[in-house]
Design a protein around this motif. Structure first.
Motif, PDB file in Angstrom:
ATOM      1  N   GLY A   1     -10.645   2.286  15.272  1.00 35.28           N
ATOM      2  CA  GLY A   1      -9.690   1.288  15.716  1.00 35.28           C
ATOM      3  C   GLY A   1      -9.753  -0.026  14.977  1.00 35.28           C
ATOM      4  N   ARG A   2     -10.710  -0.163  14.066  1.00 33.10           N
ATOM      5  CA  ARG A   2     -10.766  -1.364  13.233  1.00 33.10           C
ATOM      6  C   ARG A   2     -10.476  -1.062  11.768  1.00 33.10           C
ATOM      7  NH1 ARG A   2     -14.459  -5.820  15.628  1.00 33.10           N
ATOM      8  NH2 ARG A   2     -14.442  -5.280  17.840  1.00 33.10           N
ATOM      9  N   GLY A   3     -10.076   0.173  11.509  1.00 35.80           N
ATOM     10  CA  GLY A   3      -9.700   0.537  10.149  1.00 35.80           C
ATOM     11  C   GLY A   3     -10.865   0.940   9.280  1.00 35.80           C
TER      12      GLY A   3
ATOM     13  N   HIS B   1       0.813  -1.218   0.000  1.00 38.42           N
ATOM     14  CA  HIS B   1       0.000   0.000   0.000  1.00 38.42           C
ATOM     15  C   HIS B   1       0.847   1.268   0.000  1.00 38.42           C
ATOM     16  CE1 HIS B   1      -3.664  -2.314   0.760  1.00 38.42           C
ATOM     17  NE2 HIS B   1      -2.994  -2.980   1.690  1.00 38.42           N
ATOM     18  N   LEU B   2       2.061   1.177   0.530  1.00 44.79           N
ATOM     19  CA  LEU B   2       2.927   2.348   0.672  1.00 44.79           C
ATOM     20  C   LEU B   2       4.148   2.177  -0.215  1.00 44.79           C
ATOM     21  CD1 LEU B   2       2.807   2.596   4.569  1.00 44.79           C
ATOM     22  CD2 LEU B   2       1.510   3.987   2.943  1.00 44.79           C
ATOM     23  N   HIS B   3       4.393   3.150  -1.060  1.00 39.46           N
ATOM     24  CA  HIS B   3       5.448   3.002  -2.060  1.00 39.46           C
ATOM     25  C   HIS B   3       6.552   4.032  -1.837  1.00 39.46           C
ATOM     26  CE1 HIS B   3       2.681   0.269  -4.020  1.00 39.46           C
ATOM     27  NE2 HIS B   3       1.755   1.226  -4.034  1.00 39.46           N
TER      28      HIS B   3
ATOM     29  N   ALA C   1       8.710   0.345  12.557  1.00 38.17           N
ATOM     30  CA  ALA C   1       8.776   1.003  11.255  1.00 38.17           C
ATOM     31  C   ALA C   1       8.028   2.324  11.341  1.00 38.17           C
ATOM     32  CB  ALA C   1       8.178   0.113  10.162  1.00 38.17           C
ATOM     33  N   VAL C   2       8.185   3.126  10.277  1.00 44.59           N
ATOM     34  CA  VAL C   2       7.502   4.415  10.187  1.00 44.59           C
ATOM     35  C   VAL C   2       6.733   4.452   8.879  1.00 44.59           C
ATOM     36  CG1 VAL C   2       7.754   6.923  10.146  1.00 44.59           C
ATOM     37  CG2 VAL C   2       9.355   5.529  11.483  1.00 44.59           C
ATOM     38  N   ALA C   3       5.436   4.733   8.962  1.00 44.93           N
ATOM     39  CA  ALA C   3       4.590   4.864   7.776  1.00 44.93           C
ATOM     40  C   ALA C   3       4.248   6.334   7.577  1.00 44.93           C
ATOM     41  CB  ALA C   3       3.317   4.042   7.928  1.00 44.93           C
ATOM     42  N   LEU C   4       4.360   6.812   6.337  1.00 45.51           N
ATOM     43  CA  LEU C   4       4.089   8.212   6.019  1.00 45.51           C
ATOM     44  C   LEU C   4       3.073   8.290   4.875  1.00 45.51           C
ATOM     45  CD1 LEU C   4       7.577   8.058   6.464  1.00 45.51           C
ATOM     46  CD2 LEU C   4       6.953  10.438   6.908  1.00 45.51           C
TER      47      LEU C   4
ATOM     48  N   ALA D   1      -5.687   1.358   5.233  1.00 47.96           N
ATOM     49  CA  ALA D   1      -4.935   0.127   5.017  1.00 47.96           C
ATOM     50  C   ALA D   1      -3.924  -0.108   6.133  1.00 47.96           C
ATOM     51  CB  ALA D   1      -4.233   0.190   3.658  1.00 47.96           C
ATOM     52  N   ILE D   2      -3.298   0.954   6.606  1.00 41.76           N
ATOM     53  CA  ILE D   2      -2.306   0.832   7.687  1.00 41.76           C
ATOM     54  C   ILE D   2      -2.962   0.339   8.971  1.00 41.76           C
ATOM     55  CG2 ILE D   2      -0.795   2.171   9.212  1.00 41.76           C
ATOM     56  CD1 ILE D   2      -0.239   3.963   6.709  1.00 41.76           C
ATOM     57  N   VAL D   3      -4.083   0.953   9.351  1.00 42.10           N
ATOM     58  CA  VAL D   3      -4.753   0.545  10.585  1.00 42.10           C
ATOM     59  C   VAL D   3      -5.244  -0.896  10.472  1.00 42.10           C
ATOM     60  CG1 VAL D   3      -6.680   1.012  12.145  1.00 42.10           C
ATOM     61  CG2 VAL D   3      -5.396   2.917  11.145  1.00 42.10           C
TER      62      VAL D   3
END
Length: 479
Positions: free
Chosen positions: A170-172, A12-14, A41-44, A53-55
């Motif tokens: 909290g469930r995305g 999802h993250l590129h 890790a760090v998601a931006l 998608a991250i949650v």
């Protein structure tokens, strides 16, 4: 687990939107509290879909999530657990709309406070929250901790200036907290619930903010006093008359000495100083200034004056904004608390701080937003001094007990984070009359009920997770 989790995130993250290098983990593992975490890790992300998608990935793999704005908080609220994912919203930084007709702005959470002020100013408006870190802090972070600033005394804090939010639960799942209307009497006020929740309930991905028109005129005033007690008494008198100032800041004598090092003779030598501003219609300023002048006529007043030219006014306020970092020149370590008490009890609080300094042997420097009863109490100490190291926890406990006795709270704008997490429950017990544990059932936009257990006593601390993938107690779910 971490390999599969990171693989799912990468789908999802590129590019550099997912970072796992040591430098990134260290940089995003801390905030201005100087605490250091060890994230996985760090998601931006740049879009709300990526946040969803991250949650969802965190929930699926049982990974704790810490949401982050710019890391300017001083309580450790953005410091992650070991092995947690840091979700930084700094790249979601678009101002989506400025609507003068409805007096609102629609922004993403990574917009800097100062950037919004400039954009709104171009239309003749402003957003009231104005923390000292406005050039660095984000709107998402402001909302997460209900940030304020000098203007709060007249215009309110973040909670008073937001109409609605779009967030990920909290469930995305994406939800809208309310319709962005000037008046609303339909259903629960989920918007207000989210503000100040420090990421325990949802990730904010969009906010509709209430704007205020820029005043026609303003005037800066100052009043210097022989001691802090007389200045505190003057604050109660100012707030007891109808002309509400747009800023009412308190500086004790030690703060003034630091401010003079920054602004020179523009800052007077005194035991305490009030920085005051009034604003409104042009023909109202003289009357407001006169009302403030009359209110500060207390025993111990040394001088009352207008700030004079704009350049001098800016120098004085720049000195006020520079106080917090300047404190580090006084001692190797500072413990910064931002307690708040009812304004009429402010004289009792400042008198107590004098006693606490004498009893503890620790230098205490005090300044803040006196019009709200919110003071920044800074304990300046040398951690290598055994006597001070031993005295500091005792002094803090005494401070919090006194604040509770005066009917106050542990934080007026910084929030709880890590630094106050274990201290808040005892204050809460006294408010709600519960001795052991409160289960707060939170239903957001149809989401299944989640239990956030707050440890109301050290002996019965619950470590139950807020929801799947969260650490226990009050630790953060998404911001």
């Amino acid at each position: 687990m971490s390999h599969a989790f990171l693989h799912q995130l990468r789908s999802h993250l590129h590019g550099d939107a997912l970072q796992v290098d040591d430098e990134a983990l260290q940089r995003y593992g801390r905030d201005d509290s100087k605490r250091q975490g060890e994230p996985l890790a760090v998601a931006l992300p740049r879009t709300r879909e990526e946040v969803v998608a991250i949650v969802q990935a965190c929930v699926e793999h049982g990974v704790a999530l810490t949401t982050r704005g710019a890391g300017t908080g001083t309580t450790g609220a953005a410091v992650p657990d070991r092995g947690a994912l840091v979700l930084s919203l700094e790249r979601m930084d678009r101002i989506l709309a400025i609507d003068p007709g409805q007096r609102l702005a629609v922004v993403e959470p990574g917009v800097l406070n100062l950037a919004l002020q400039r954009a709104a100013g171009g239309h003749g408006f402003f957003w009231p929250p104005d923390p000292a870190s406005a050039d660095r802090c984000t709107i998402g972070g402001n909302l997460a901790c209900n940030a304020g600033g000098p203007r709060t005394v007249k215009y309110g804090a973040s909670r008073d200036n937001v109409l609605s939010m779009v967030a990920v639960d909290g469930r995305g799942r994406l939800f809208h907290s309310a319709r962005p209307l000037g008046k609303l009497a339909t259903g629960y006020n989920l918007t207000q619930l989210l503000v100040g929740s420090e990421g325990t309930l949802a990730v904010i991905v969009e906010a509709t903010l209430r704007l205020q028109p820029q005043p026609q005129a303003s005037r800066a005033l100052s009043a210097s006093f022989r001691d802090v007690e007389s200045a505190a008494l003057a604050v109660t008198r100012i707030m007891a008359q109808p002309a509400t100032p747009s800023a009412l800041e308190f500086l004790d004598g030690k703060s003034l000495r630091l401010a003079r090092a920054h602004a020179g003779d523009d800052v007077p030598e005194a035991g305490a100083l009030l920085l005051i501003e009034v604003d409104g219609a042009g023909d109202s300023i003289d009357g407001q200034a006169a009302a403030v002048r009359d209110a500060v006529q207390v025993e111990g007043l040394l001088a009352f004056e207008a700030a004079g030219d704009r350049a001098r006014r800016e120098r004085v306020w720049a000195a006020r904004r520079a106080l917090s970092p300047a404190l580090r020149t006084l001692a190797p370590k500072k413990i910064n608390e931002d307690v708040v008490v009812p304004v009429p009890r402010l004289p009792e609080l400042v008198a107590f701080l004098d006693r606490l300094e004498r009893d503890s042997g620790i230098l205490i420097v005090c300044f803040g937003h006196a019009g709200n009863g919110n003071l920044h109490v800074n304990l300046m100490l040398d951690p290598d001094n055994p006597a001070q190291a031993a005295a500091a926890p005792v002094a803090l406990a005494r401070l919090f007990e006194e604040v509770a006795r005066l009917g106050g709270a542990l934080s007026g704008e910084h929030g709880i984070g890590l630094s106050k997490r274990d201290r808040r429950p005892r204050r809460l017990c006294r408010v709600v009359g519960v001795e052991h544990q409160v289960d707060v059932q939170v239903a957001v936009a149809g989401m299944p009920k989640q239990t956030m257990r707050m440890p109301l006593s050290r002996s019965r601390r619950s470590r139950k997770a807020t929801s799947s993938g969260s650490r226990g107690t009050e630790r953060r779910r998404p911001r």
